[in-house]
Each structure stands twice: as structure tokens, then as C-alpha cells.
Scaffold this motif. Sequence first.
Motif, short mmCIF file in Angstrom:
data_model
loop_
_atom_site.label_atom_id
_atom_site.label_comp_id
_atom_site.label_asym_id
_atom_site.label_seq_id
_atom_site.Cartn_x
_atom_site.Cartn_y
_atom_site.Cartn_z
N PHE A 176 0.81 -1.22 0.00
CA PHE A 176 0.00 0.00 0.00
C PHE A 176 0.84 1.26 0.00
N TRP A 177 0.30 2.28 -0.64
CA TRP A 177 0.73 3.66 -0.46
C TRP A 177 -0.56 4.43 -0.21
N PHE A 178 -0.46 5.65 0.29
CA PHE A 178 -1.66 6.33 0.76
C PHE A 178 -2.72 6.47 -0.32
N GLY A 179 -2.34 6.88 -1.51
CA GLY A 179 -3.32 7.09 -2.57
C GLY A 179 -4.12 5.84 -2.88
N ARG A 180 -3.45 4.70 -2.92
CA ARG A 180 -4.15 3.45 -3.24
C ARG A 180 -5.10 3.06 -2.12
N LEU A 181 -4.63 3.13 -0.86
CA LEU A 181 -5.47 2.73 0.25
C LEU A 181 -6.65 3.69 0.41
N GLU A 182 -6.43 4.97 0.19
CA GLU A 182 -7.52 5.94 0.25
C GLU A 182 -8.61 5.58 -0.76
N GLU A 183 -8.22 5.25 -1.98
CA GLU A 183 -9.19 4.89 -3.01
C GLU A 183 -9.97 3.64 -2.63
N LEU A 184 -9.28 2.63 -2.12
CA LEU A 184 -9.94 1.39 -1.72
C LEU A 184 -10.93 1.63 -0.58
N LEU A 185 -10.55 2.47 0.38
CA LEU A 185 -11.44 2.76 1.50
C LEU A 185 -12.69 3.51 1.04
N ARG A 186 -12.52 4.46 0.17
CA ARG A 186 -13.68 5.23 -0.33
C ARG A 186 -14.61 4.32 -1.14
N GLU A 187 -14.04 3.41 -1.91
CA GLU A 187 -14.87 2.46 -2.66
C GLU A 187 -15.65 1.54 -1.74
N ALA A 188 -15.11 1.30 -0.53
CA ALA A 188 -15.79 0.44 0.45
C ALA A 188 -16.83 1.20 1.27
N GLY A 189 -16.94 2.52 1.05
CA GLY A 189 -17.95 3.30 1.75
C GLY A 189 -17.45 4.15 2.89
N PHE A 190 -16.13 4.24 3.05
CA PHE A 190 -15.57 5.07 4.12
C PHE A 190 -15.43 6.52 3.63
N SER A 191 -15.32 7.44 4.60
CA SER A 191 -15.11 8.85 4.29
C SER A 191 -14.04 9.41 5.23
N ASP A 192 -13.70 10.68 5.03
CA ASP A 192 -12.73 11.36 5.88
C ASP A 192 -11.45 10.54 6.04
N VAL A 193 -10.93 10.04 4.91
CA VAL A 193 -9.71 9.23 4.93
C VAL A 193 -8.50 10.15 5.07
N LYS A 194 -7.64 9.87 6.03
CA LYS A 194 -6.48 10.73 6.26
C LYS A 194 -5.36 9.93 6.91
N ARG A 195 -4.16 10.50 6.84
CA ARG A 195 -3.02 9.89 7.50
C ARG A 195 -3.06 10.15 9.01
N GLY A 196 -2.62 9.16 9.76
CA GLY A 196 -2.41 9.34 11.19
C GLY A 196 -0.93 9.51 11.48
N ASP A 197 -0.58 9.71 12.73
CA ASP A 197 0.81 9.89 13.13
C ASP A 197 1.44 8.53 13.38
N ALA A 198 2.34 8.11 12.49
CA ALA A 198 2.95 6.79 12.61
C ALA A 198 3.75 6.64 13.89
N GLU A 199 4.34 7.73 14.38
CA GLU A 199 5.16 7.64 15.59
C GLU A 199 4.33 7.40 16.84
N THR A 200 3.02 7.55 16.74
CA THR A 200 2.14 7.20 17.86
C THR A 200 2.08 5.68 18.03
N TYR A 201 2.25 4.96 16.94
CA TYR A 201 2.05 3.51 16.94
C TYR A 201 3.32 2.70 16.72
N TYR A 202 4.39 3.35 16.28
CA TYR A 202 5.65 2.66 16.01
C TYR A 202 6.81 3.43 16.64
N ALA A 203 7.91 2.71 16.90
CA ALA A 203 9.13 3.37 17.37
C ALA A 203 9.60 4.36 16.31
N LYS A 204 10.32 5.39 16.74
CA LYS A 204 10.63 6.52 15.86
C LYS A 204 11.29 6.11 14.55
#
Length: 217
Positions: A176-204
Motif C-alpha cells: 500500500f501507499w496512501f493514494g491506493r489505500l484511500e481509493e480502496l477505502l472510499r470504494e468500500a464506503g468510508f469517508s474522511d480518509v487521512k493519515r495518522g501519526d505513525a510515531e504514535t504507533y511505532y518506534a521513531k
Amino acid sequence: MSLWKKLTGRELKEPVNYPDPGAARTLLLGGAGDNAEIVRACRKSVVVADLRAAPGVTLLANLERPFPFKDGAFDEVFSLEFIEHIPHPDLPHLLHECRRVLRKGGAWLSGCPDMEVLASWFPLQCDCVDAWEADPKCKRCGGKARITPSRWLKSVFGNQEDYGDQRRSDTHKNGFWFGRLEELLREAGFSDVKRGDAETYYAKGKAAAKMVVQASA
């Protein structure tokens, strides 16, 4: 090395405080082992679904098939290092199932390798990299490398450890890259697709090669 360490690059003893969206009920996908306990600690109620039996798993399920849950059963669907293990022909169905089991306005969040970053790092591999830092005195890369060849292969293709299934579950079948995943999510009926802060969930250091994406049902 624990599963949690492999997934996030963090030691279990390190404090983890995932933002809690106030979800009354969370579905954690692919949360075998330590991952489940970390998420349970900062969520009110967690149902853990995975393909293999492991500590913390509450439901054994083939997550490539319809989820055994009612429509709108959850306030949140959460996963780290999961969606890249789903074969790409099956992913649209899985995302539709995520949307179906979320209540209206529910939250979807997933973390996975960022293939756009990893592609840019292909020529920046060197064995001198330690803790995500290149040796500035390295004669091969001149201190410009970002990742070791071993870590690059694992990030793209998975660790490929054998859990008694001929390495199938620990091999990446998608990217995945953001553009592809955003498109897949919107096709599945999701909205407000955006990036989160990766450092919140992974080591720096590891966060630089990861992508966290959020969406609303």
C-alpha cells in the motif's frame, strides 16, 4: 523477540498510550500475542480476531471471508501490520466487511508498511545501518543508507517465519501507499480518509517506513 517488538519496534516495557477514540467496542484484526494485550490496556472492550490461536485471541476466524458479526456491531476496527497479509484480490471484500460491522461514524485505523517510502529506499540499503541510522564513515554508502537489505526485504515481503503453516500467515500478500489505500477505502464506503501519526504507533526509526491511515464509517 516478541511479536510486539517485531510489529512496532518497541520493547514491551516502553509505555504505550494509543489515543482512545472512546469506542465502546473495538474489533482488533490480526492481534495475536502481545499486540492484543497492549490494545486491551487502552480500550474499553476488545474482540480479537485472528487466523491462529495465540494469547489474547478471542475468535478464530478466516478473516478473508465474511466476518461473523452483525451490522454495526463495533465502534472501531483497529489493526497494525495486518492488511498487507490479505491477498490483494480479497482486500476490497475485507474493507467492505469492516465498513459493515462498524456503526455509522465508527472509526477505522490501520498501520502497515508504506510502499512508496520503501520504493524510494531501494537504492539506500546498506548493512552499516544500525537502529535505523547509517554509519557516517561507511565507505559503501557514505552514511546515506536508510535501511539494511534484510530489513527492506522483511518490510516488503514479511518476516516469513513458520508458525506451522509453511510461512503463509507471515508473508505479505499486498502492498500500500496512501493514494491506493484511500481509493480502496472510499470504494468500500468510508469517508474522511487521512493519515495518522505513525510515531504514535511505532518506534521513531521504524515509523519512517510505516503508514497509519484513519477513516470514518
